[in-house]
Design a protein around this motif. Structure first.
Motif, PDB file in Angstrom:
ATOM      1  N   ILE A 113     -31.935 -28.139  -5.653  1.00  0.00           N
ATOM      2  CA  ILE A 113     -32.886 -27.051  -5.395  1.00  0.00           C
ATOM      3  C   ILE A 113     -33.541 -27.237  -4.034  1.00  0.00           C
ATOM      4  O   ILE A 113     -33.708 -26.273  -3.275  1.00  0.00           O
ATOM      5  N   LYS A 115     -32.279 -28.779  -1.422  1.00  0.00           N
ATOM      6  CA  LYS A 115     -31.280 -28.462  -0.387  1.00  0.00           C
ATOM      7  C   LYS A 115     -31.101 -26.945  -0.252  1.00  0.00           C
ATOM      8  O   LYS A 115     -31.003 -26.416   0.847  1.00  0.00           O
ATOM      9  N   LEU A 116     -31.060 -26.268  -1.405  1.00  0.00           N
ATOM     10  CA  LEU A 116     -30.962 -24.800  -1.360  1.00  0.00           C
ATOM     11  C   LEU A 116     -32.183 -24.211  -0.668  1.00  0.00           C
ATOM     12  O   LEU A 116     -32.080 -23.265   0.128  1.00  0.00           O
ATOM     13  N   LEU A 119     -31.803 -24.705   2.961  1.00  0.00           N
ATOM     14  CA  LEU A 119     -30.826 -23.755   3.485  1.00  0.00           C
ATOM     15  C   LEU A 119     -31.436 -22.361   3.617  1.00  0.00           C
ATOM     16  O   LEU A 119     -31.254 -21.659   4.620  1.00  0.00           O
ATOM     17  N   ILE A 120     -32.170 -21.939   2.599  1.00  0.00           N
ATOM     18  CA  ILE A 120     -32.816 -20.625   2.643  1.00  0.00           C
ATOM     19  C   ILE A 120     -33.855 -20.610   3.755  1.00  0.00           C
ATOM     20  O   ILE A 120     -33.963 -19.647   4.519  1.00  0.00           O
TER      21      ILE A 120
END
Length: 128
Positions: A113, A115-116, A119-120
């Motif tokens: 989560i 890392k996501l 990224l976002i």
């Protein structure tokens, strides 16, 4: 008169246990006057009396080799209690290890989560 070996052992037992002649005679089921004469070396026991003395001495030797039953029971009880304590400790450790495995899964999910999220976040900070 030289004391026979059995009477020497009987005399030593009497002295070691601080017994009177009467107490010793009661233990071997003999007359106290006769036992006193044996210990002084005035007479030797007849065959039957010598047999009783030998049985008494053998019983003493055998009982000294055995530990009291109560001591054995106490030891068994202590060992059982220690075993229960050890089992409870191991159960707690297993639960802890299971919780850690659950935490590992949670940490992995949180890492994904994060890392996501990065990224976002990076995608929003980048111009299209």
């Amino acid at each position: 008169m030289e004391l026979i070996e059995e009477i020497k052992e009987l005399k030593k037992y009497k002295e070691d246990n601080d017994l009177t002649i009467a107490e010793l005679a009661r233990k071997i089921e003999a007359d106290d006057t006769t036992v006193g004469r044996w210990l002084k070396g005035e007479v030797t026991p007849n065959f039957y009396s010598l047999h009783k003395v030998r049985n008494f001495l053998n019983d003493i030797k055998n009982s000294e080799d055995l530990k009291p039953l109560e001591t054995f029971r106490d030891k068994v009880t202590r060992e059982r209690e220690q075993t229960k304590t050890d089992i409870n400790y191991l159960k707690q450790r297993i639960k802890t290890l299971n919780d850690i495995e659950d935490l590992d899964t949670l940490v992995t999910e949180l890492d994904v989560i994060a890392k996501l999220g990065n990224l976002i976040g990076d995608a929003h900070n980048r111009p299209f």
